[in-house]
Design a protein around this motif. Structure first.
Motif, PDB file in Angstrom:
ATOM      1  N   SER A  20       0.823  -1.215   0.000  1.00  0.00           N
ATOM      2  CA  SER A  20       0.000   0.000   0.000  1.00  0.00           C
ATOM      3  C   SER A  20       0.858   1.266   0.000  1.00  0.00           C
ATOM      4  O   SER A  20       0.488   2.259  -0.630  1.00  0.00           O
ATOM      5  N   ASP A  21       2.003   1.234   0.665  1.00  0.00           N
ATOM      6  CA  ASP A  21       2.896   2.397   0.643  1.00  0.00           C
ATOM      7  C   ASP A  21       3.426   2.649  -0.765  1.00  0.00           C
ATOM      8  O   ASP A  21       3.478   3.789  -1.230  1.00  0.00           O
ATOM      9  N   LEU A  22       3.801   1.576  -1.440  1.00  0.00           N
ATOM     10  CA  LEU A  22       4.290   1.698  -2.810  1.00  0.00           C
ATOM     11  C   LEU A  22       3.171   2.178  -3.734  1.00  0.00           C
ATOM     12  O   LEU A  22       3.381   3.041  -4.589  1.00  0.00           O
ATOM     13  N   ALA A  23       1.981   1.639  -3.552  1.00  0.00           N
ATOM     14  CA  ALA A  23       0.835   2.026  -4.381  1.00  0.00           C
ATOM     15  C   ALA A  23       0.535   3.515  -4.240  1.00  0.00           C
ATOM     16  O   ALA A  23       0.246   4.199  -5.230  1.00  0.00           O
ATOM     17  N   VAL A  24       0.613   4.036  -3.023  1.00  0.00           N
ATOM     18  CA  VAL A  24       0.368   5.467  -2.795  1.00  0.00           C
ATOM     19  C   VAL A  24       1.436   6.306  -3.496  1.00  0.00           C
ATOM     20  O   VAL A  24       1.146   7.392  -4.001  1.00  0.00           O
ATOM     21  N   GLU A  25       2.661   5.799  -3.566  1.00  0.00           N
ATOM     22  CA  GLU A  25       3.710   6.515  -4.295  1.00  0.00           C
ATOM     23  C   GLU A  25       3.379   6.598  -5.784  1.00  0.00           C
ATOM     24  O   GLU A  25       3.656   7.607  -6.429  1.00  0.00           O
ATOM     25  N   TYR A  26       2.802   5.550  -6.325  1.00  0.00           N
ATOM     26  CA  TYR A  26       2.434   5.556  -7.742  1.00  0.00           C
ATOM     27  C   TYR A  26       1.143   6.338  -8.008  1.00  0.00           C
ATOM     28  O   TYR A  26       0.986   6.928  -9.070  1.00  0.00           O
ATOM     29  N   PHE A  27       0.233   6.320  -7.064  1.00  0.00           N
ATOM     30  CA  PHE A  27      -1.068   6.976  -7.252  1.00  0.00           C
ATOM     31  C   PHE A  27      -1.408   7.873  -6.061  1.00  0.00           C
ATOM     32  O   PHE A  27      -2.366   7.623  -5.333  1.00  0.00           O
ATOM     33  N   PRO A  28      -0.642   8.947  -5.864  1.00  0.00           N
ATOM     34  CA  PRO A  28      -0.857   9.814  -4.699  1.00  0.00           C
ATOM     35  C   PRO A  28      -2.178  10.585  -4.729  1.00  0.00           C
ATOM     36  O   PRO A  28      -2.640  11.047  -3.697  1.00  0.00           O
ATOM     37  N   ASP A  29      -2.775  10.719  -5.892  1.00  0.00           N
ATOM     38  CA  ASP A  29      -4.014  11.490  -6.008  1.00  0.00           C
ATOM     39  C   ASP A  29      -5.261  10.707  -5.582  1.00  0.00           C
ATOM     40  O   ASP A  29      -6.322  11.308  -5.426  1.00  0.00           O
ATOM     41  N   LEU A  30      -5.132   9.411  -5.406  1.00  0.00           N
ATOM     42  CA  LEU A  30      -6.285   8.630  -4.968  1.00  0.00           C
ATOM     43  C   LEU A  30      -6.526   8.872  -3.479  1.00  0.00           C
ATOM     44  O   LEU A  30      -5.601   9.136  -2.717  1.00  0.00           O
ATOM     45  N   SER A  31      -7.769   8.766  -3.065  1.00  0.00           N
ATOM     46  CA  SER A  31      -8.159   9.207  -1.720  1.00  0.00           C
ATOM     47  C   SER A  31      -7.657   8.332  -0.575  1.00  0.00           C
ATOM     48  O   SER A  31      -7.478   8.825   0.533  1.00  0.00           O
ATOM     49  N   THR A  32      -7.438   7.041  -0.826  1.00  0.00           N
ATOM     50  CA  THR A  32      -7.009   6.160   0.266  1.00  0.00           C
ATOM     51  C   THR A  32      -5.915   5.200  -0.212  1.00  0.00           C
ATOM     52  O   THR A  32      -5.819   4.910  -1.411  1.00  0.00           O
ATOM     53  N   PRO A  33      -5.114   4.688   0.711  1.00  0.00           N
ATOM     54  CA  PRO A  33      -4.131   3.660   0.348  1.00  0.00           C
ATOM     55  C   PRO A  33      -4.795   2.420  -0.264  1.00  0.00           C
ATOM     56  O   PRO A  33      -4.237   1.796  -1.159  1.00  0.00           O
TER      57      PRO A  33
END
Length: 92
Positions: A20-33
């Motif tokens: 989830s941390d990596l995913a947030v790095e790729y998609f920071p504009d999405l509202s949740t991890p």
């Protein structure tokens, strides 16, 4: 890119990273991890070559910790997380 070494050109990968941390790095504009994780898993699943390489490296749909090898594969296919616009621009 043909080798992992070229994919790692200048990137610092220090051990495993939570999915989830990596995913947030790729998609920071999405509202949740959770949303970012679903998006990254969908990107992996829908890109056949990426999915095959990630599976070879030990990835499953339940993978929670992303190994350095998997991180290099993602960089090879999607680019660095901070600049990965591949799937965002295509609307995937």
């Amino acid at each position: 890119m043909k080798t992992h070494e070229s994919a790692n050109d200048g990137n610092s990968i220090n051990g495993f990273k939570h999915f989830s941390d990596l995913a947030v790095e790729y998609f920071p504009d999405l509202s949740t991890p959770s949303s970012a994780s679903r998006k990254l898993r969908n990107c992996i699943r829908t890109h056949k070559e990426l999915a095959a390489r990630m599976t070879e490296a030990g990835y499953t749909k339940k993978t929670n910790n992303v190994s350095p090898k998997m991180q290099l594969i993602l960089i090879e296919f999607l680019g660095k997380a901070a600049v990965a616009d591949v799937f965002k621009k295509e609307g995937k």
